[in-house]
Design a protein around this motif. Structure first.
Motif, PDB file in Angstrom:
ATOM      1  N   ASN A 378       0.796  -1.577  -0.036  1.00  0.00           N
ATOM      2  CA  ASN A 378       0.106  -0.205   0.120  1.00  0.00           C
ATOM      3  C   ASN A 378       0.828   1.216  -0.101  1.00  0.00           C
ATOM      4  O   ASN A 378       0.718   2.187  -0.200  1.00  0.00           O
ATOM      5  CB  ASN A 378      -1.162  -0.174   1.359  1.00  0.00           C
ATOM      6  N   LEU A 379       1.903   1.492   1.083  1.00  0.00           N
ATOM      7  CA  LEU A 379       3.068   2.156   0.758  1.00  0.00           C
ATOM      8  C   LEU A 379       3.595   2.312  -0.770  1.00  0.00           C
ATOM      9  O   LEU A 379       3.831   4.075  -1.456  1.00  0.00           O
ATOM     10  CB  LEU A 379       3.624   2.394   2.705  1.00  0.00           C
ATOM     11  N   GLU A 380       3.872   1.408  -1.049  1.00  0.00           N
ATOM     12  CA  GLU A 380       4.614   1.797  -2.315  1.00  0.00           C
ATOM     13  C   GLU A 380       3.410   2.023  -3.397  1.00  0.00           C
ATOM     14  O   GLU A 380       3.915   2.469  -4.465  1.00  0.00           O
ATOM     15  CB  GLU A 380       4.889   0.531  -2.365  1.00  0.00           C
ATOM     16  N   ALA A 381       2.584   1.652  -3.002  1.00  0.00           N
ATOM     17  CA  ALA A 381       1.671   2.078  -4.221  1.00  0.00           C
ATOM     18  C   ALA A 381       1.257   3.409  -4.189  1.00  0.00           C
ATOM     19  O   ALA A 381       1.069   4.198  -5.563  1.00  0.00           O
ATOM     20  CB  ALA A 381       0.501   1.423  -4.036  1.00  0.00           C
ATOM     21  N   HIS A 382       1.232   3.816  -3.069  1.00  0.00           N
ATOM     22  CA  HIS A 382       1.029   5.231  -2.785  1.00  0.00           C
ATOM     23  C   HIS A 382       2.011   6.252  -2.301  1.00  0.00           C
ATOM     24  O   HIS A 382       1.457   7.116  -0.972  1.00  0.00           O
ATOM     25  CB  HIS A 382      -0.435   6.070  -2.175  1.00  0.00           C
ATOM     26  N   TRP A 383       3.536   6.155  -3.377  1.00  0.00           N
ATOM     27  CA  TRP A 383       4.025   6.579  -2.087  1.00  0.00           C
ATOM     28  C   TRP A 383       4.241   8.330  -1.906  1.00  0.00           C
ATOM     29  O   TRP A 383       4.529   8.907  -1.483  1.00  0.00           O
ATOM     30  CB  TRP A 383       5.990   5.717  -2.526  1.00  0.00           C
ATOM     31  N   ASP A 384       4.233   8.526  -3.982  1.00  0.00           N
ATOM     32  CA  ASP A 384       4.389  10.318  -3.220  1.00  0.00           C
ATOM     33  C   ASP A 384       3.107  10.481  -2.884  1.00  0.00           C
ATOM     34  O   ASP A 384       3.185  11.670  -1.836  1.00  0.00           O
ATOM     35  CB  ASP A 384       3.872  10.581  -5.095  1.00  0.00           C
ATOM     36  N   ASP A 385       2.311  10.044  -2.380  1.00  0.00           N
ATOM     37  CA  ASP A 385       1.075  11.188  -1.594  1.00  0.00           C
ATOM     38  C   ASP A 385       2.150  11.028  -0.226  1.00  0.00           C
ATOM     39  O   ASP A 385       1.414  11.707   0.812  1.00  0.00           O
ATOM     40  CB  ASP A 385      -0.070   9.657  -1.668  1.00  0.00           C
ATOM     41  N   ALA A 386       1.995   9.455  -0.063  1.00  0.00           N
ATOM     42  CA  ALA A 386       2.677   9.367   1.691  1.00  0.00           C
ATOM     43  C   ALA A 386       3.867  10.187   1.651  1.00  0.00           C
ATOM     44  O   ALA A 386       3.618  11.119   2.892  1.00  0.00           O
ATOM     45  CB  ALA A 386       3.027   7.728   1.355  1.00  0.00           C
ATOM     46  N   VAL A 387       4.274  10.846   0.920  1.00  0.00           N
ATOM     47  CA  VAL A 387       5.839  11.475   1.232  1.00  0.00           C
ATOM     48  C   VAL A 387       4.673  13.487   1.376  1.00  0.00           C
ATOM     49  O   VAL A 387       5.736  14.176   2.302  1.00  0.00           O
ATOM     50  CB  VAL A 387       6.729  11.511  -0.125  1.00  0.00           C
ATOM     51  N   ALA A 388       4.169  13.794   0.346  1.00  0.00           N
ATOM     52  CA  ALA A 388       2.764  14.168   0.863  1.00  0.00           C
ATOM     53  C   ALA A 388       2.825  14.756   1.860  1.00  0.00           C
ATOM     54  O   ALA A 388       2.629  15.920   2.209  1.00  0.00           O
ATOM     55  CB  ALA A 388       2.297  14.777  -0.503  1.00  0.00           C
ATOM     56  N   LEU A 389       2.335  13.677   2.514  1.00  0.00           N
ATOM     57  CA  LEU A 389       1.721  14.118   3.490  1.00  0.00           C
ATOM     58  C   LEU A 389       2.258  13.821   4.647  1.00  0.00           C
ATOM     59  O   LEU A 389       1.965  14.041   5.877  1.00  0.00           O
ATOM     60  CB  LEU A 389       0.798  12.500   3.914  1.00  0.00           C
ATOM     61  N   THR A 390       3.516  13.414   4.938  1.00  0.00           N
ATOM     62  CA  THR A 390       4.473  13.473   6.004  1.00  0.00           C
ATOM     63  C   THR A 390       5.867  14.735   5.471  1.00  0.00           C
ATOM     64  O   THR A 390       6.182  15.232   5.430  1.00  0.00           O
ATOM     65  CB  THR A 390       4.784  11.576   6.475  1.00  0.00           C
ATOM     66  N   SER A 391       6.595  13.435   5.065  1.00  0.00           N
ATOM     67  CA  SER A 391       8.276  13.705   4.530  1.00  0.00           C
ATOM     68  C   SER A 391       9.153  12.780   3.644  1.00  0.00           C
ATOM     69  O   SER A 391       8.552  11.171   3.978  1.00  0.00           O
ATOM     70  CB  SER A 391       8.865  14.434   5.544  1.00  0.00           C
ATOM     71  N   PRO A 392       9.599  13.165   2.919  1.00  0.00           N
ATOM     72  CA  PRO A 392      10.428  11.984   2.454  1.00  0.00           C
ATOM     73  C   PRO A 392      10.602  10.596   3.288  1.00  0.00           C
ATOM     74  O   PRO A 392      11.191   9.519   3.782  1.00  0.00           O
ATOM     75  CB  PRO A 392      11.612  12.493   1.518  1.00  0.00           C
TER      76      PRO A 392
END
Length: 446
Positions: A378-392
């Motif tokens: 799930n994290l890998e499939a939504h990587w860009d969104d996850a980074v935008a919501l938290t941090s790289p």
């Protein structure tokens, strides 16, 4: 002059007494090591300084979180290949520790010393780089005091509800799922989490009108399932403000505010017992070994005679007597500050000392490996969104810890168990059926 990758490969071969376990690509574009499988990409020479100051797992973790290193290819295979270098295995204890520690002893060899000086020269200025900002550096107060526990819980759970929803999926359940199909194709994470919640409800033998306490309720999934499908009145407690906010919203949307209460409250402050049942799912890892008996006593006192406890908890394998139960440095600094894992036997023993009769223990180790792999996907499939919501860095922390944890469960380095216990009534009667086959069927009181 040899290129960077060749120099690093020579040092590793000298230290390990064998070939590189994984291909490496240095910041100058040079490569060395086996051509098959994943590649460890060293993007910046700063990674070497991190390893020089913190050899082993923490140095590598800091380099990973900071983006100084990365993996091209299968992350699980990469972690598996370097496991012998940075993780202690049972066979290593008699050999003096993991390969990374044996490598330090090899530095007395003149040839190794020369290679080490070359690596340090490649690493640049000798001052240690600052840890990535996602690391917990300073902690105040007594371990597992009320204040310190609130801070630790906030670090892990107040990352953002939207981020967790990307990783966990619609169920918003942050604990081991129950894969009734054994992980066969066609099974979904959502179905496996619903099966786990239902399994807990059936073990607790929940019935309409009963009072359920869910300790460490997260985003409210357990109390929602129990109220919707088993007709209970439920109280869920958490120390995370963000979790409580989302849980209350979900309860309101389900039209269950008259039957479910969500509190921001420590389990040590609950005083409105008795309850018919208590569930504690993935919460006891935060309690701490010194506080565990008090935790067990508190839950026992909150149950009516005949009431049941379902304690769902990660366990580590037993070590030497007296060894600390603290998590490894990476987990402690980046993921679960002050978290402690105890062997299953210690957990069962302390529950019994508190007055519980332990009636059933079910190991779900393989189920957690499947769950973690689903979360990573799930994290890998939504990587860009996850980074935008938290941090790289924060997204990289979660990817590394979940992938490494999946391997730990698969290797039997970690386990997870559901312990069903009861507060017996006068005379020792448990009110429990004599076998699992007599537990309530799935579906509860629908």
């Amino acid at each position: 002059m040899a290129v960077v990758a060749d120099r690093l490969a020579a040092l590793v071969r000298q230290a390990l007494g064998g070939p590189l376990p994984i291909r490496i690509r240095a910041w100058d574009g040079s490569e060395a090591g086996p051509a098959d499988g994943p590649t460890l990409v060293i993007r910046h020479r700063r990674a070497l300084r991190r390893l020089a100051w913190k050899p082993g797992k923490l140095g590598l973790a800091r380099a990973w979180v900071a983006g100084d290193i990365d993996v091209e290819g299968d992350l699980y295979e990469a972690l598996d290949r370097v496991a012998g270098v940075i993780w202690v295995r049972p066979a290593d204890r008699d050999a003096g520790g993991p390969a990374a520690l044996r490598a330090l002893r090899a530095l007395r060899d003149p040839h190794t010393l020369r290679l080490s000086r070359e690596v340090l020269a490649l690493a640049g200025p000798p001052l240690p780089p600052a840890p990535p900002q996602e690391e917990v550096v300073r902690r105040h107060g007594i371990l597992h005091s009320l204040h310190r526990d609130r801070v630790a819980i906030s670090h892990h759970y107040d990352v953002g509800n939207d981020f967790y929803e990307l990783v966990l999926g619609p169920s918003m359940v942050y604990s081991c799922a129950y894969w009734e199909n054994g992980g066969a194709p066609g099974g979904t994470l959502e179905a496996a989490q619903q099966a786990k919640l239902d399994l807990v409800c059936r073990k607790l033998a929940l019935r309409p009108g009963q009072r359920l306490l869910d300790v460490g309720c997260g985003w409210g999934s357990m109390v929602l399932h129990a109220a919707q499908h088993y007709g209970v009145n439920a109280v869920g407690v958490t120390l995370s403000m963000e979790q409580a906010t989302r849980a209350r919203k979900r309860v309101a949307e389900a039209g269950l505010t008259d039957r479910i209460e969500i509190r921001v409250q420590d389990y040590r402050h609950i005083e409105d017992g008795p309850y018919d049942a208590v569930s504690s799912i993935g919460m006891a890892e935060h309690v701490g070994s010194a506080q565990y008996r008090a935790y067990a006593d508190a839950l026992h006192s909150l149950l009516r005679p005949g009431g049941r406890l379902l304690n769902h908890q990660i366990a580590r394998r037993p070590e030497a007597d007296g060894e600390s139960y603290r998590a490894d440095e990476f987990i402690d600094r980046y993921v679960f500050p002050d978290g402690e894992l105890a062997p299953l036997g210690r957990t069962v023993s302390l529950l019994e000392r508190a007055g519980f009769e332990v009636r059933d223990v079910e190991a779900l180790r393989e189920h957690y490996a499947l769950t973690l792999r689903a979360w990573v996907a799930n994290l890998e499939a939504h990587w860009d969104d996850a980074v935008a919501l938290t941090s790289p860095g924060r997204a990289r922390v979660w990817r590394l810890y979940m992938a490494a944890s999946a391997l730990s469960f698969e290797r039997n380095a970690l386990g997870v168990n559901q312990v069903l216990a009861v507060r017996t009534v006068s005379g020792g009667d448990s009110g429990m059926p004599p076998s699992r086959g007599l537990w309530p069927p799935p579906g509860g009181a629908e």
